[in-house]
Structures are given as structure tokens and as C-alpha cells.
Design an enzyme around this catalytic site. Structure first.
Site, PDB file in Angstrom:
ATOM      1  N   GLY A  76      10.226  21.802  -5.771  1.00 39.98           N
ATOM      2  CA  GLY A  76       8.690  22.521  -6.253  1.00 39.98           C
ATOM      3  C   GLY A  76       8.519  23.819  -5.755  1.00 39.98           C
ATOM      4  O   GLY A  76       8.502  24.588  -6.993  1.00 39.98           O
ATOM      5  N   GLY A  99       0.433  21.259  -5.212  1.00 37.87           N
ATOM      6  CA  GLY A  99       1.073  21.451  -6.753  1.00 37.87           C
ATOM      7  C   GLY A  99       1.450  22.792  -6.765  1.00 37.87           C
ATOM      8  O   GLY A  99       1.411  23.579  -5.881  1.00 37.87           O
ATOM      9  N   ASP A 123      14.871  14.807   1.576  1.00 32.55           N
ATOM     10  CA  ASP A 123      15.230  13.925   0.395  1.00 32.55           C
ATOM     11  C   ASP A 123      16.889  14.269   0.070  1.00 32.55           C
ATOM     12  O   ASP A 123      17.129  13.222  -0.595  1.00 32.55           O
ATOM     13  CB  ASP A 123      14.258  13.891  -0.717  1.00 32.55           C
ATOM     14  CG  ASP A 123      12.852  13.838  -0.089  1.00 32.55           C
ATOM     15  OD1 ASP A 123      12.656  13.331   0.880  1.00 32.55           O
ATOM     16  OD2 ASP A 123      12.040  14.543  -0.976  1.00 32.55           O
ATOM     17  N   GLU A 155      11.167   4.537  -0.400  1.00 29.31           N
ATOM     18  CA  GLU A 155       9.813   4.744  -0.697  1.00 29.31           C
ATOM     19  C   GLU A 155       9.662   4.874  -2.334  1.00 29.31           C
ATOM     20  O   GLU A 155       8.883   4.162  -2.896  1.00 29.31           O
ATOM     21  CB  GLU A 155       9.096   5.873  -0.376  1.00 29.31           C
ATOM     22  CG  GLU A 155       9.444   7.262  -0.771  1.00 29.31           C
ATOM     23  CD  GLU A 155       8.896   8.288  -0.223  1.00 29.31           C
ATOM     24  OE1 GLU A 155       7.878   8.321   0.530  1.00 29.31           O
ATOM     25  OE2 GLU A 155       9.071   9.511  -0.363  1.00 29.31           O
ATOM     26  N   ARG A 158      14.072 -13.084  12.609  1.00 31.16           N
ATOM     27  CA  ARG A 158      13.334 -12.263  11.506  1.00 31.16           C
ATOM     28  C   ARG A 158      13.890 -11.627  10.543  1.00 31.16           C
ATOM     29  O   ARG A 158      15.154 -10.864  10.867  1.00 31.16           O
ATOM     30  CB  ARG A 158      12.042 -11.422  12.084  1.00 31.16           C
ATOM     31  CG  ARG A 158      10.904 -12.341  12.543  1.00 31.16           C
ATOM     32  CD  ARG A 158       9.916 -11.345  13.375  1.00 31.16           C
ATOM     33  NE  ARG A 158       8.898 -12.106  13.876  1.00 31.16           N
ATOM     34  CZ  ARG A 158       8.063 -11.757  14.681  1.00 31.16           C
ATOM     35  NH1 ARG A 158       8.292 -10.523  15.313  1.00 31.16           N
ATOM     36  NH2 ARG A 158       6.993 -12.335  15.173  1.00 31.16           N
TER      37      ARG A 158
HETATM   38  O1  F6P Z   1       9.941  15.711   0.166  1.00 35.56           O
HETATM   39  C1  F6P Z   1       9.619  15.256   1.340  1.00 35.56           C
HETATM   40  C2  F6P Z   1       8.875  14.258   1.670  1.00 35.56           C
HETATM   41  O2  F6P Z   1       8.716  13.803   2.862  1.00 35.56           O
HETATM   42  C3  F6P Z   1       8.991  13.124   0.912  1.00 35.56           C
HETATM   43  O3  F6P Z   1      10.163  12.124   1.333  1.00 35.56           O
HETATM   44  C4  F6P Z   1       7.519  12.321   0.795  1.00 35.56           C
HETATM   45  O4  F6P Z   1       7.597  11.586  -0.295  1.00 35.56           O
HETATM   46  C5  F6P Z   1       6.775  13.411   0.740  1.00 35.56           C
HETATM   47  O5  F6P Z   1       7.543  14.623   1.246  1.00 35.56           O
HETATM   48  C6  F6P Z   1       5.514  13.426   1.556  1.00 35.56           C
HETATM   49  O6  F6P Z   1       4.806  14.400   1.353  1.00 35.56           O
HETATM   50  P1  F6P Z   1       3.365  14.666   2.311  1.00 35.56           P
HETATM   51  O7  F6P Z   1       3.796  15.008   3.624  1.00 35.56           O
HETATM   52  O8  F6P Z   1       2.441  15.826   1.702  1.00 35.56           O
HETATM   53  O9  F6P Z   1       2.587  13.308   2.322  1.00 35.56           O
END
Ligand code: F6P
Length: 360
Positions: free
Chosen positions: A117, A78, A140, A235, A175
Site C-alpha cells: 500500500g 487506506g 506477510d 488468516e 487435542r
Molecule cells: O500487513 C501486515 C499485517 O500484519 C497483516 O498480516 C494483517 O492482516 C494486517 O497487517 C493487520 O493490520 P492492522 O495492524 O491494521 O490490524
């Protein structure tokens, strides 16, 4: 004569293919201006102590263009800005310590390569007196102000290849194969890889889904003689009236971790469609390996332009891709926002026209 003599470069947030290509471009372009580069280890943590920075010459970055990961290390925690940290000079507020060390190390500017971030923290440091130029990275592709971030194309290429491989086993076993991809709160990877891989359903966070609609589409395929289906799930996708599936809640130390929706969709869809279903989570494989040529070029252009902005004294900015150009955006206009898939995007319309369902 330019006032810039010493430039710091760091990588923050989750790694993405192309980070090393940016570092290489920054170091080489800076050297061309007679500017010394200091590689800062492990994001802003590397500015807590002088021995966590090292001089990078063009020789040090030779051969890293095609390497995934980052030679500087990174952190995906964070925002530590207001926390207290133990240093060789005793406990200190994190933000204050970083600013102090930046000046003690006689740095004139800092190129910060990171996602939303990291760029938000960079913006805070910029307001606290560190001249910053940001470089947007994330698989992303969710950073506002740039059509592309490097890393995204590599992730999409990997996910597309995975979907291709799942097609053959899905067809052999009649499937449903469910593929969970990353992307946090944006459906870019799912949409691009889903369309490129010929998926039958794509579930994205921007459109909460109804699995009854997806199941009906898959049954229709059965009736037409296609006895298998591919479903790509971001996700961050979630059912209508439901919520995002988490592996870990947010804490002081880190942001929430998304995941698990693929398995939930698999169980429910198998039942609703009356077929065998299996799910696969692509996870961190999407972040690994060599960057595609598109990502290498974008990363290299970002690095070169970042050094130009440093030399121009254009701080508090971020390089961005506005095809065909690399432009500068103000950090305060991009941080704290998320670029999600617009529902009227032509690729969404085309996907629907091709019979792909979003479950809405
Ligand atoms: O932001 C990039 C990312 O790979 C996201 O797609 C995913 O939710 C997150 O980081 C996973 O973070 P970490 O590597 O901390 O598990």
C-alpha cells in the site's frame, strides 16, 4: 558534487521488525555522503506540516538496530492521496499538500519504507515529482520482486516458537490445536512456520480447503497412535466454495481487516474429527519484539542500498533481495501486485511428501 543535500525518510503501513534498522542504516549511510536526513513522522502525514519532521543524525539512531516498531511512527490507513485534509494553510488536497511541503522543506529525495500500500502511494508521489526510493517491508512477505521482506523472518520465528509451545499442551490433552497466523492474502507465514513447527495441516489462501480432508488426516494420526494434531491456518485461508473471514469490512478510511478463520476451523474440525479442539490467534504478537539477525541484516542492507540509489539518482525504484544481491526494481513493475505462494514451490511439495495436508 552530488545534488542531494537533504533526504527524507518515512515508514508507512503496519510496523514490522527491522524498520528501525533501515532508518539507522539510511541515516548513517547518508551522513557518510554529507547528506542531512529528516525523519518524517507517521508516514506521509508527516509531510503535511513542517513541524512533523525532525533532523536525524547518526547520534539519534544509535542503539535502535535491535528495536521493534519504528521511531518515526506509522499509519495503516487506506490511500489518502485524493482526500481533502485540514492544514495550517486551510483545507488542501492531500497529495498536492505533501508535494508542496516536500519542496518547501527543501528535501531532495524521499526514502519510503513500507508495504504494498505504502509503495503504491510512493509511486503516485514519484509521478507527481517527488524523487522516491522504496524499501519493501512486511511480515506477510507478499511484495513482488523481492524474495524476502524484512519482518517476515521474525514473524516466522515467533510463530514457530508458539507452535512448539502448543505441541506440548496438545499432546498432554490429546487435542487438536489450531493456530491462526497473519499474512493477509498470502500463505507465506503459515507455510514457513507450519513446516518449521511440524504442523500436520496447513491452510493457506492459495488453496481453498475442505475440512473433511483435514479431519481424515487427523483421524489417521489417531489410528497411528499420535493422539494430538497441530493445524496452522493463515488468516486469509477460506473453505472451498466459501469466502475469506473478516473482522471489519473495507471503508474509505481503511482496508478490510482479516481474521476469525481459526475459530471457525476449530469448531468445524472438532466436530468432524470427533476430538476436543482449541484455537489460538497469534495476531500482532507476530509484529512485535526485536528483529532476528536475518531481518537486521536484510534491513541494514536495504537501507545502505537505498542511499546508494538516491546518490545515483535512480528514483522510482525499490530495493529488493535477489540472493545473494540487493538489487533495484522499478516501482511501476511491483506495485499493485501480490506475491503469493506458488503451488509448485518445492516447500509445498516437500510438505506434502512429509504427510502435511493442505486440505485440498
Ligand atoms: O500487513 C501486515 C499485517 O500484519 C497483516 O498480516 C494483517 O492482516 C494486517 O497487517 C493487520 O493490520 P492492522 O495492524 O491494521 O490490524
Amino acid at each position: 558534487m552530488s545534488a542531494i543535500k537533504r533526504l527524507g525518510v518515512l515508514t508507512g503501513g503496519g510496523d514490522a521488525p527491522g524498520l528501525n534498522a533501515v532508518i539507522r542504516a539510511v541515516v548513517k549511510a547518508a551522513a557518510g555522503h554529507g547528506v542531512e536526513c529528516l525523519g518524517v513522522e507517521d508516514s506521509f502525514d508527516g509531510l503535511l506540516e513542517a513541524d512533523r519532521c525532525r533532523v536525524l543524525t547518526p547520534r539519534h539512531v544509535t542503539g535502535i538496530l535491535r528495536l521493534g516498531g519504528t521511531i518515526l511512527g506509522t499509519l495503516n490507513h487506506g490511500n489518502p492521496y485524493d482526500s481533502l485534509v485540514n492544514t495550517s494553510d486551510g483545507p488542501r488536497p492531500y497529495g498536492e499538500r505533501v508535494v508542496e511541503m516536500f519542496h518547501r522543506m527543501k528535501l531532495d529525495a524521499l526514502v519510503t519504507i513500507g508495504g504494498d500500500g505504502t509503495l503504491a502511494i510512493a509511486h503516485q508521489f514519484c509521478q507527481a515529482g517527488i524523487p522516491v526510493v522504496g524499501v519493501p517491508k512486511t511480515i506477510d512477505n507478499d511484495i513482488v520482486g523481492t524474495t524476502n521482506c524484512f519482518g517476515f523472518d521474525t514473524a516466522v520465528a515467533f510463530a514457530t516458537d508458539a507452535i512448539d509451545r502448543l505441541h506440548t499442551t496438545a499432546e498432554a490433552h490429546h487435542r487438536i490445536m489450531i493456530v491462526e497466523v497473519m499474512g493477509r492474502y498470502a500463505g507465506w507465514i503459515a507455510l514457513y512456520a507450519g513446516v518449521a513447527g511440524g504442523a500436520d495441516a496447513i491452510l493457506i489462501p492459495e488453496l481453498p480447503f475442505d475440512l473433511a480432508i483435514v479431519a481424515e488426516r487427523l483421524r489417521e494420526r489417531d489410528r497411528l497412535g499420535a493422539k494430538f494434531s497441530i493445524v496452522v491456518v493463515a488468516e486469509g485461508a477460506y473453505p472451498q466454495g466459501g469466502k475469506i473471514s473478516l473482522i471489519e469490512d473495507a471503508s474509505d478510511a481503511r482496508v478490510e481487516r482479516l481474521g476469525g478463520i481459526g475459530a471457525l476451523v476449530c469448531a468445524a474440525l472438532g466436530r468432524l474429527a470427533g476430538k476436543e479442539a482449541r484455537s489460538v490467534v497469534l495476531g500482532h504478537l507476530q509484529r512485535g519484539g526485536a528483529p532476528t539477525s536475518f531481518d537486521r541484516l536484510l534491513a541494514t542492507r536495504f537501507g545502505g542500498r537505498a542511499v546508494e540509489l538516491v546518490m545515483e539518482g535512480a528514483f522510482g525504484t525499490m530495493v529488493a533481495f535477489a540472493p545473494p544481491d540487493i538489487v533495484a526494481r522499478r516501482l511501476d513493475e511491483v506495485v499493485g501486485k501480490t506475491k503469493t505462494v506458488p503451488l509448485d514451490f518445492d516447500l509445498m511439495r516437500t510438505a506434502r511428501a512429509l504427510g502435511i495436508t493442505f486440505g485440498d
